[in-house]
Write a protein that holds these residues in place. Structure first.
Motif, PDB file in Angstrom:
ATOM      1  N   UNK A   1       0.844  -1.175   0.000  1.00  0.00           N
ATOM      2  CA  UNK A   1       0.000   0.000   0.000  1.00  0.00           C
ATOM      3  C   UNK A   1       0.890   1.239   0.000  1.00  0.00           C
ATOM      4  N   UNK A   2       0.651   2.155  -0.907  1.00  0.00           N
ATOM      5  CA  UNK A   2       1.413   3.397  -0.980  1.00  0.00           C
ATOM      6  C   UNK A   2       0.858   4.401   0.015  1.00  0.00           C
ATOM      7  N   UNK A  70     -14.140  -0.960  21.985  1.00  0.00           N
ATOM      8  CA  UNK A  70     -14.634  -1.011  20.617  1.00  0.00           C
ATOM      9  C   UNK A  70     -13.730  -0.234  19.684  1.00  0.00           C
ATOM     10  N   UNK A  71     -14.071  -0.248  18.408  1.00  0.00           N
ATOM     11  CA  UNK A  71     -13.319   0.505  17.413  1.00  0.00           C
ATOM     12  C   UNK A  71     -14.274   1.371  16.606  1.00  0.00           C
ATOM     13  N   UNK A  72     -13.743   2.451  16.078  1.00  0.00           N
ATOM     14  CA  UNK A  72     -14.497   3.363  15.239  1.00  0.00           C
ATOM     15  C   UNK A  72     -14.535   2.799  13.823  1.00  0.00           C
ATOM     16  N   UNK A  73     -15.722   2.610  13.286  1.00  0.00           N
ATOM     17  CA  UNK A  73     -15.829   2.113  11.916  1.00  0.00           C
ATOM     18  C   UNK A  73     -15.566   3.251  10.936  1.00  0.00           C
ATOM     19  N   UNK A  74     -15.145   2.888   9.738  1.00  0.00           N
ATOM     20  CA  UNK A  74     -14.930   3.893   8.701  1.00  0.00           C
ATOM     21  C   UNK A  74     -16.235   4.634   8.399  1.00  0.00           C
ATOM     22  N   UNK A  75     -17.345   3.919   8.384  1.00  0.00           N
ATOM     23  CA  UNK A  75     -18.636   4.539   8.099  1.00  0.00           C
ATOM     24  C   UNK A  75     -18.975   5.609   9.137  1.00  0.00           C
ATOM     25  N   UNK A  76     -18.753   5.311  10.421  1.00  0.00           N
ATOM     26  CA  UNK A  76     -19.029   6.306  11.464  1.00  0.00           C
ATOM     27  C   UNK A  76     -18.063   7.485  11.380  1.00  0.00           C
ATOM     28  N   UNK A  77     -16.787   7.201  11.098  1.00  0.00           N
ATOM     29  CA  UNK A  77     -15.833   8.293  10.928  1.00  0.00           C
ATOM     30  C   UNK A  77     -16.274   9.202   9.789  1.00  0.00           C
ATOM     31  N   UNK A  78     -16.671   8.620   8.672  1.00  0.00           N
ATOM     32  CA  UNK A  78     -17.090   9.398   7.501  1.00  0.00           C
ATOM     33  C   UNK A  78     -18.290  10.277   7.833  1.00  0.00           C
ATOM     34  N   UNK A  79     -19.248   9.747   8.596  1.00  0.00           N
ATOM     35  CA  UNK A  79     -20.419  10.542   9.004  1.00  0.00           C
ATOM     36  C   UNK A  79     -19.986  11.755   9.829  1.00  0.00           C
ATOM     37  N   UNK A  80     -19.072  11.542  10.763  1.00  0.00           N
ATOM     38  CA  UNK A  80     -18.581  12.645  11.608  1.00  0.00           C
ATOM     39  C   UNK A  80     -17.823  13.662  10.753  1.00  0.00           C
ATOM     40  N   UNK A  81     -16.867  13.167   9.959  1.00  0.00           N
ATOM     41  CA  UNK A  81     -16.002  14.044   9.154  1.00  0.00           C
ATOM     42  C   UNK A  81     -16.821  14.884   8.176  1.00  0.00           C
ATOM     43  N   UNK A  82     -17.817  14.271   7.570  1.00  0.00           N
ATOM     44  CA  UNK A  82     -18.601  14.964   6.548  1.00  0.00           C
ATOM     45  C   UNK A  82     -19.545  16.024   7.117  1.00  0.00           C
ATOM     46  N   UNK A  83     -19.763  16.023   8.423  1.00  0.00           N
ATOM     47  CA  UNK A  83     -20.619  17.061   9.016  1.00  0.00           C
ATOM     48  C   UNK A  83     -19.856  18.367   9.232  1.00  0.00           C
ATOM     49  N   UNK A  98      -4.964   2.055  21.524  1.00  0.00           N
ATOM     50  CA  UNK A  98      -3.895   1.951  20.525  1.00  0.00           C
ATOM     51  C   UNK A  98      -4.527   2.073  19.134  1.00  0.00           C
ATOM     52  N   UNK A  99      -4.236   3.146  18.372  1.00  0.00           N
ATOM     53  CA  UNK A  99      -4.873   3.355  17.073  1.00  0.00           C
ATOM     54  C   UNK A  99      -4.656   2.221  16.079  1.00  0.00           C
ATOM     55  N   UNK A 100      -3.499   1.577  16.124  1.00  0.00           N
ATOM     56  CA  UNK A 100      -3.186   0.558  15.129  1.00  0.00           C
ATOM     57  C   UNK A 100      -3.976  -0.736  15.314  1.00  0.00           C
ATOM     58  N   UNK A 101      -4.760  -0.851  16.366  1.00  0.00           N
ATOM     59  CA  UNK A 101      -5.627  -2.026  16.511  1.00  0.00           C
ATOM     60  C   UNK A 101      -6.886  -1.910  15.653  1.00  0.00           C
ATOM     61  N   UNK A 102      -7.150  -0.730  15.101  1.00  0.00           N
ATOM     62  CA  UNK A 102      -8.309  -0.525  14.234  1.00  0.00           C
ATOM     63  C   UNK A 102      -7.936  -0.917  12.807  1.00  0.00           C
ATOM     64  N   UNK A 103      -8.552  -1.963  12.294  1.00  0.00           N
ATOM     65  CA  UNK A 103      -8.225  -2.468  10.958  1.00  0.00           C
ATOM     66  C   UNK A 103      -8.659  -1.521   9.837  1.00  0.00           C
ATOM     67  N   UNK A 104      -9.557  -0.594  10.134  1.00  0.00           N
ATOM     68  CA  UNK A 104     -10.019   0.358   9.117  1.00  0.00           C
ATOM     69  C   UNK A 104      -9.247   1.681   9.169  1.00  0.00           C
ATOM     70  N   UNK A 105      -8.190   1.732   9.960  1.00  0.00           N
ATOM     71  CA  UNK A 105      -7.406   2.956  10.094  1.00  0.00           C
ATOM     72  C   UNK A 105      -6.865   3.468   8.756  1.00  0.00           C
ATOM     73  N   UNK A 106      -6.339   2.614   7.876  1.00  0.00           N
ATOM     74  CA  UNK A 106      -5.861   3.137   6.584  1.00  0.00           C
ATOM     75  C   UNK A 106      -6.955   3.851   5.777  1.00  0.00           C
ATOM     76  N   UNK A 107      -8.183   3.325   5.812  1.00  0.00           N
ATOM     77  CA  UNK A 107      -9.293   3.974   5.105  1.00  0.00           C
ATOM     78  C   UNK A 107      -9.588   5.339   5.716  1.00  0.00           C
ATOM     79  N   UNK A 108      -9.564   5.418   7.048  1.00  0.00           N
ATOM     80  CA  UNK A 108      -9.823   6.678   7.743  1.00  0.00           C
ATOM     81  C   UNK A 108      -8.763   7.710   7.363  1.00  0.00           C
ATOM     82  N   UNK A 109      -7.505   7.302   7.375  1.00  0.00           N
ATOM     83  CA  UNK A 109      -6.413   8.220   7.041  1.00  0.00           C
ATOM     84  C   UNK A 109      -6.518   8.675   5.590  1.00  0.00           C
ATOM     85  N   UNK A 110      -6.788   7.748   4.675  1.00  0.00           N
ATOM     86  CA  UNK A 110      -6.923   8.114   3.257  1.00  0.00           C
ATOM     87  C   UNK A 110      -8.045   9.121   3.048  1.00  0.00           C
TER      88      UNK A 110
END
Length: 124
Positions: A1-2, A70-83, A98-110
């Motif tokens: 992944x780049x 729990x972990x923050x899902x990409x879908x929930x992050x997107x809802x927050x960010x887009x508001x 620990x942030x790196x335990x969230x498997x959707x972290x790369x999607x959130x960062x992108x």
């Protein structure tokens, strides 16, 4: 992944929002009452509450968090960010877990960097 890097400079709407926010801070100091202008220029998000360590000084390590793990899902992050429009200049990804335990972290960062935000993360 780049790794995708954010734009070198903030976007115009983000800069205008930062100027409005700074103006609101100056007016608040002058009038001695809150004068909110603009939207947040920084957002702090907790990607997850899990951690692999047991640090004695940390409520997560001592299992003393008052909320469920729990972990923050990409879908929930997107809802927050887009508001928030315009999007913040900076996204901070940490708090009690620990942030790196969230498997959707790369999607959130992108997603955040695609909108021109700088992303900061603290990890063990």
């Amino acid at each position: 992944m780049a790794i995708q890097h954010p734009p070198r400079f903030p976007r115009i709407p983000q800069l205008l929002n930062a100027a409005r926010s700074a103006g609101g801070i100056a007016l608040s100091r002058f009038t001695r009452r809150p004068v909110p202008l603009g939207m947040p220029v920084m957002l702090m998000v907790e990607p997850g509450t899990a951690c692999q360590l047991s640090c004695p000084h940390c409520p997560t390590g001592r299992n003393e968090l008052s909320r469920p793990a729990g972990t923050l899902s990409f879908e929930n992050f997107k809802k927050i960010w887009d508001t928030i429009e315009p999007t913040p200049l900076r996204l901070q990804l940490w708090n009690q877990g620990e942030p790196l335990t969230n498997r959707q972290l790369p999607e959130i960062i992108r997603y955040a960097t695609a909108s021109g935000a700088w992303v900061a993360m603290s990890t063990n």
